[in-house]
Design a protein around this motif. Sequence first.
Motif, PDB file in Angstrom:
ATOM      1  N   ARG A  58      -1.939   7.541  -7.770  1.00 41.52           N
ATOM      2  CA  ARG A  58      -0.610   6.542  -7.412  1.00 41.52           C
ATOM      3  C   ARG A  58       0.529   7.529  -7.460  1.00 41.52           C
ATOM      4  NH1 ARG A  58       0.788   1.958 -10.268  1.00 41.52           N
ATOM      5  NH2 ARG A  58       1.540   2.702 -12.122  1.00 41.52           N
ATOM      6  N   GLU A 106       3.273   2.532   1.576  1.00 37.64           N
ATOM      7  CA  GLU A 106       2.989   1.094   2.199  1.00 37.64           C
ATOM      8  C   GLU A 106       5.169   0.770   2.086  1.00 37.64           C
ATOM      9  OE1 GLU A 106       1.056  -2.139   0.512  1.00 37.64           O
ATOM     10  OE2 GLU A 106       2.288  -3.429   1.026  1.00 37.64           O
ATOM     11  N   ILE A 107       5.499   1.191   0.753  1.00 41.11           N
ATOM     12  CA  ILE A 107       6.716   1.091   0.365  1.00 41.11           C
ATOM     13  C   ILE A 107       7.750   2.004   1.321  1.00 41.11           C
ATOM     14  CG2 ILE A 107       9.124   1.528  -0.944  1.00 41.11           C
ATOM     15  CD1 ILE A 107       7.923  -0.793  -1.721  1.00 41.11           C
ATOM     16  N   ALA A 116      -0.483   0.521 -16.636  1.00 42.05           N
ATOM     17  CA  ALA A 116       1.499   0.428 -15.032  1.00 42.05           C
ATOM     18  C   ALA A 116       0.843   0.220 -14.405  1.00 42.05           C
ATOM     19  CB  ALA A 116       2.755   0.660 -15.227  1.00 42.05           C
ATOM     20  N   LEU A 117      -1.003  -0.685 -13.639  1.00 44.52           N
ATOM     21  CA  LEU A 117      -1.079  -0.493 -12.666  1.00 44.52           C
ATOM     22  C   LEU A 117      -0.800  -1.644 -12.109  1.00 44.52           C
ATOM     23  CD1 LEU A 117      -4.650   1.334 -13.020  1.00 44.52           C
ATOM     24  CD2 LEU A 117      -2.682   2.493 -11.688  1.00 44.52           C
ATOM     25  N   TYR A 118      -0.883  -1.842 -10.588  1.00 43.74           N
ATOM     26  CA  TYR A 118      -0.525  -4.297 -10.402  1.00 43.74           C
ATOM     27  C   TYR A 118      -1.906  -4.047  -9.660  1.00 43.74           C
ATOM     28  CZ  TYR A 118       3.459  -1.378  -8.567  1.00 43.74           C
ATOM     29  OH  TYR A 118       4.186  -0.411  -8.097  1.00 43.74           O
ATOM     30  N   PRO A 119      -2.276  -5.379 -11.597  1.00 44.33           N
ATOM     31  CA  PRO A 119      -3.625  -6.365 -11.893  1.00 44.33           C
ATOM     32  C   PRO A 119      -3.663  -7.174 -10.253  1.00 44.33           C
ATOM     33  CG  PRO A 119      -1.114  -7.447 -12.522  1.00 44.33           C
ATOM     34  CD  PRO A 119      -0.644  -5.695 -12.414  1.00 44.33           C
ATOM     35  N   HIS A 120      -3.634  -7.236  -9.939  1.00 42.22           N
ATOM     36  CA  HIS A 120      -3.160  -7.905  -8.307  1.00 42.22           C
ATOM     37  C   HIS A 120      -3.946  -7.463  -7.527  1.00 42.22           C
ATOM     38  CE1 HIS A 120       0.439  -7.352  -7.978  1.00 42.22           C
ATOM     39  NE2 HIS A 120       0.815  -7.482  -6.050  1.00 42.22           N
ATOM     40  N   MET A 121      -3.767  -5.837  -7.140  1.00 43.97           N
ATOM     41  CA  MET A 121      -4.046  -4.702  -6.884  1.00 43.97           C
ATOM     42  C   MET A 121      -5.335  -4.224  -6.570  1.00 43.97           C
ATOM     43  SD  MET A 121      -0.638  -3.220  -5.366  1.00 43.97           S
ATOM     44  CE  MET A 121       0.840  -4.232  -5.787  1.00 43.97           C
ATOM     45  N   PHE A 165      -0.223   2.469  -2.468  1.00 41.43           N
ATOM     46  CA  PHE A 165       1.126   0.914  -2.582  1.00 41.43           C
ATOM     47  C   PHE A 165       2.619   1.807  -2.855  1.00 41.43           C
ATOM     48  CE2 PHE A 165       4.606  -1.008  -4.912  1.00 41.43           C
ATOM     49  CZ  PHE A 165       4.944  -1.876  -4.361  1.00 41.43           C
ATOM     50  N   PRO A 166       3.412   2.999  -3.429  1.00 41.40           N
ATOM     51  CA  PRO A 166       3.336   3.692  -2.624  1.00 41.40           C
ATOM     52  C   PRO A 166       3.956   3.882  -0.978  1.00 41.40           C
ATOM     53  CG  PRO A 166       2.604   4.689  -4.579  1.00 41.40           C
ATOM     54  CD  PRO A 166       1.803   3.651  -4.046  1.00 41.40           C
ATOM     55  N   LYS A 195       2.688  10.178  -3.015  1.00 36.87           N
ATOM     56  CA  LYS A 195       3.896  10.717  -1.599  1.00 36.87           C
ATOM     57  C   LYS A 195       3.718  12.058  -2.740  1.00 36.87           C
ATOM     58  CE  LYS A 195       5.498   8.434  -5.953  1.00 36.87           C
ATOM     59  NZ  LYS A 195       6.991   8.146  -6.304  1.00 36.87           N
ATOM     60  N   LYS A 237       6.592   3.041   4.845  1.00 38.87           N
ATOM     61  CA  LYS A 237       6.509   2.423   5.671  1.00 38.87           C
ATOM     62  C   LYS A 237       5.107   3.832   6.033  1.00 38.87           C
ATOM     63  CE  LYS A 237       9.866  -1.219   6.189  1.00 38.87           C
ATOM     64  NZ  LYS A 237      10.381  -1.110   5.228  1.00 38.87           N
TER      65      LYS A 237
END
Lengths: 354, 293
Positions: free
Chosen positions: A145, A100-101, A84-89, A97-98, A149, A103
């Motif tokens: 990933r 970034e969410i 379940a990796l984000y394919p476009h990143m 990403f976590p 966090k 902040k």
Amino acid sequence: MQVRMEGLTKHFGATRAVQDFTVTLASGELVCLLGPSGCGKSTVLNMLSGIVPVTAGKIYFDEEDVTNLPPEQRGIGLVFQNYALYPHMTVMGNITFPLEIQKVPPREREARAREMADLVHMGGLLARKPRQLSGGQQQRVAIARALVKNPRLLLLDEPLSNLDARLRLEMREEIRRIQQETRVTTIFVTHDQEEAMSISDHIVLMKDGFLQQHAAPQELYNQPANQFVADFLGNPPINNFEGSISGGCFVMADGARVCLPGFAALKEGQEVRLAVRAESFVLAEGPAGDRLACRVDSVYQMGKEEMAVLTFGGTPLRAYIPSEEGLKPGDQVHLGLKDRGVFLFDSHTGERYL
Amino acid sequence: MSQQVKNRAALRAATRAYRLRLVLARILRYLLLSLGLVIMVFPFYWMISSAFKTAAEMNLFPPSLAPRNWFNLDNFRIAFEKAPFARYFLNSVLVMLGSVTATAFTTILAAFAFSRLRFRGRELLFSLLLSMMMVPFEMLIITNYQTIINIGLNDTLYALILPFISSIFYTYILRNFFQSLPDGLYWSARVDGCTNWKYLWKVMVPIARPSLVTIILLNALASWNSFMWPLLVIKSDLMRTLPFGLYTFTTEVGANYELLMAASSVVVLPMVLLFLFARKQIVRGVARGGIKG
Ligand SMILES: Nc1ncnc2c1ncn2[C@@H]1O[C@H](COP(=O)(O)OP(=O)(O)OP(=O)(O)O)[C@@H](O)[C@H]1O
Ligand SMILES: [Mg+2]
């Protein structure tokens, strides 16, 4: 962080996925949730992460009741079978990403992502897209990933099932290493007993939504709580013989009997099953109370030992016998039983007597 | 010895015959393809080249293939003087942008709701929507017309946009695409604190970009070429879009084909260019999402 489940229950309409699940998992351990397909492992995991609401029961992280806490407030990291990796990143984008969410400032984000990428040995491939990675590499990124966090709890749902056999062995050790380095409490779902035995501190074995046994791998193997646990673990599978108690001995339908100390305490006429691990047989001289008179059907060479398939009282059995005994098909032999790896279960309930 | 030589000669002859057949087959194939190309492209070429011809050139017999002067812009000038084509062009662009933006937005949100959110009656509602696709366009036109009249929007650009701010078909396409994304993607993000809104725009939409581009282009094309509806709700000259304006222009200039062709070029070219530039994206989107225009 300690994880405590009390009477955890989940029903999907008429399906009882998880029933009255009570178990406490120690902080900092790697625990395997083991069981056959459809026994409710994923459901337990999804209740822990908050993806699936519970039907009844409570979940505590340390002393905090998180039963009704939304997923994002539980402080968990998730890793799925299909990565379940984000394919476009890129790899970097996925790991940050976590943060970034949450902040986290970009500088710190990158620094922490790099640290995690190094931990999972992916530091050199940060600019790649997921489709440019092998399955094992993708799973490493997914773990990074999930860990970036600093979750209180890491949940992995069959993370190795999509990998080929060799990569599985390698990643299994990797997960163990990463867990040892980070010391994050980890729950690892698998239906592969060998995988569970090899990496976990403790195993939680389930069947049909019920907890069967919670113990260290060796204890699970040496002291199974019931017939199901004994059958589920071990390769080759444990040998089972149907019979009943008569005169303080275990007697099979065709009259073959085995007498061991302790049998005498059981009720006369009780229907029981004698279960013996393949490595718990020894070649013995002549008949005696605890001997099994067998005929050798076939013999396989397996390393320094041989695996023999024999017949005892009409039931086939598998035993490990030292090669130097030189067994040949057709031989008549007597097998004695060792102290370890011999159990007696109730034929109907599977409850363990000895 | 002589037998061997004969054999070799026979083999060589056979090889040569085979090669010849291959070459002939290839020539035939290219001939057919070229024929197709000419049939497809020639009308466009005729339109564009005629736009640069003078009236006298148009009436030549046999007709000339190319204009004498490729830089003769008189026809465009005259056409733009006779009718406000710049205004039509602007109207078309505004209507297209309005309806494409709105459709993209509503389609994305609806597709997300129907694929990711759980609410009572979701499947029923979606089936109802799908069944609406069976209602023929002609029937919708009547009710839409009444609605537009009732809210007093007739003869405005809003009337051209409002009925086209959503699309069941595109919603269906995009929902299917969204549904094909693994659940793990969503839950990984949710566990990290990603809201539905953020997940939609940061993960789903970027992943669906090829499909979205295709949807947007097809939608833009439909909007640009729309004729029936403007004809119905637009009365004043200045509110006309290009196809409608072209239509009235045709009746005005009658047989001045060179003017007509200049005007037609202005109508058709933007879309042709758009599709030439976006060709790769469209093919990719069609292959991915199974969209058929
Ligand atoms: N969303 C759902 N709706 C209905 N039934 C479900 C749902 N999720 C799981 N179940 C049922 O609950 C039971 C347990 O499922 P679960 O996915 O937890 O099993 P599992 O142990 O993870 O199996 P596997 O090893 O195949 O992944 C199964 O009988 C399954 O069919
Ligand atoms: Mg599962």
